[in-house]
Design an enzyme around this catalytic site. Sequence first.
Site, PDB file in Angstrom:
ATOM      1  N   HIS A  85      15.853  92.926  20.090  1.00 49.39           N
ATOM      2  CA  HIS A  85      15.319  91.898  19.187  1.00 49.39           C
ATOM      3  C   HIS A  85      16.443  91.195  18.432  1.00 49.39           C
ATOM      4  O   HIS A  85      16.420  91.066  17.211  1.00 49.39           O
ATOM      5  CB  HIS A  85      14.315  92.505  18.205  1.00 49.39           C
ATOM      6  CG  HIS A  85      13.315  91.507  17.689  1.00 49.39           C
ATOM      7  ND1 HIS A  85      12.027  91.836  17.367  1.00 49.39           N
ATOM      8  CD2 HIS A  85      13.419  90.170  17.438  1.00 49.39           C
ATOM      9  CE1 HIS A  85      11.379  90.767  16.934  1.00 49.39           C
ATOM     10  NE2 HIS A  85      12.204  89.741  16.964  1.00 49.39           N
ATOM     11  N   GLU A 140       8.633  98.605  18.505  1.00 51.71           N
ATOM     12  CA  GLU A 140      10.073  98.576  18.288  1.00 51.71           C
ATOM     13  C   GLU A 140      10.472  99.591  17.225  1.00 51.71           C
ATOM     14  O   GLU A 140       9.755  99.779  16.233  1.00 51.71           O
ATOM     15  CB  GLU A 140      10.512  97.172  17.860  1.00 51.71           C
ATOM     16  CG  GLU A 140      10.229  96.107  18.922  1.00 51.71           C
ATOM     17  CD  GLU A 140      10.711  94.718  18.514  1.00 51.71           C
ATOM     18  OE1 GLU A 140      11.203  94.573  17.374  1.00 51.71           O
ATOM     19  OE2 GLU A 140      10.592  93.790  19.331  1.00 51.71           O
TER      20      GLU A 140
END
Length: 398
Positions: A281, A258
């Site tokens: 997220h 990420e």
Amino acid sequence: MRALLLENIHTDAAELLRASGHEVETRSGALDEDELIDALPGIDLLGIRSTTFLTEKVLAGAPQLQAVGAFCIGTNQIDLTAATGNGVAVFNAPYSNTRSVVEVTIGAIIALARRLTEKNAAMHAGIWDKSAKGSHEVRGRKLGIVGYGNIGSQLSVVAEALGMSVFFYDTEDRLAMGNARRCGSLGELLETAEVISLHVDGRPGNQDMFGEQQFATMRPRSFFMNMSRGFVVDTEALGKHIRSGHIAGAAIDVFPFEPKRQGDPFDSDLRGLPNVILTPHVGGSTQEAQQDIGRFVAGKLIGYAQGGSTSLSVNMPPIGAGDLAGSHRLAHMHRNVPGVLATVNALFAEHGVNVEAQNLSTRGDVGYLVTDVNADYTPEIVERLEQMPETIRLRVLS
């Protein structure tokens, strides 16, 4: 004390820390290992979320660091063994964003079942596609939950209220909520449910738990959800089964890799696929949840810094140290071996120091002793406590 808060932690956390007399620095993004090593000298308290990794190397280079707050549920981004060995207490927020994750999961299930993302994209492209083809209610569908902890069990209750039939699988013995039914194996769950939702924790053993074999076992035209940990799922295998039509849709909120900062580029095998919802997220990122997390974890950091409380710490023996019973408090973190308590109290007696209150707790290889005394302790007492071979860290709190 000085505190450093990273990754856009809610402003309430900084306000609470400042109100307690701490100096606070905030940064919007995550830091990589070298950046973190450079940033930590002089820092006593550190606040992170899920994208900053606290490694053994970082901890070894930050001897002043006393406590870390993970302003999220998971702590797999922290080397807990190294933190414990360096006498650094770690706190997290295991319950504060549970409802937020449940709500986004339910919303995604409904959006997938009604193919809302595709309808929305068509409308923005100027195409009027008013059709019920491929659109279904969630009522009566079978939901399979992998991981029946705080989030999984609450999802179970909400899904059942919507008329879904709930099945779950967990490696631990969990009490079923409502009419939910436990499956004896992951394979049984995958063969039974039409919607699979992952809510497992970040333990290393869960890495790559969901891949080609598991997707192949799922029922044809089922949905897949991952709101737990990115490294749990083989996204390449998921993309393959979506392209083949075996999986009818997916909602993914977490990824193996990420971006660390707002605006950084993002790439995934799942980009561009129809009826796939990708979110950055944000499953637990509601204003309500982030505010609760900010207050909760900041409160734990303050309680540890000022009173030595380790209540709900994920790595330290639990002691809910309250107000001072005497004039001074010494918090002694040590290796859990016989005789430490006797040695400490003999030292106090030798110097005529009377113990007003004392709490000892152990957890694995670590012991934690909090002692309140009325008489002034001498530099010699502090030095001898620090020099005990069992001592990991001594903190003089007043």
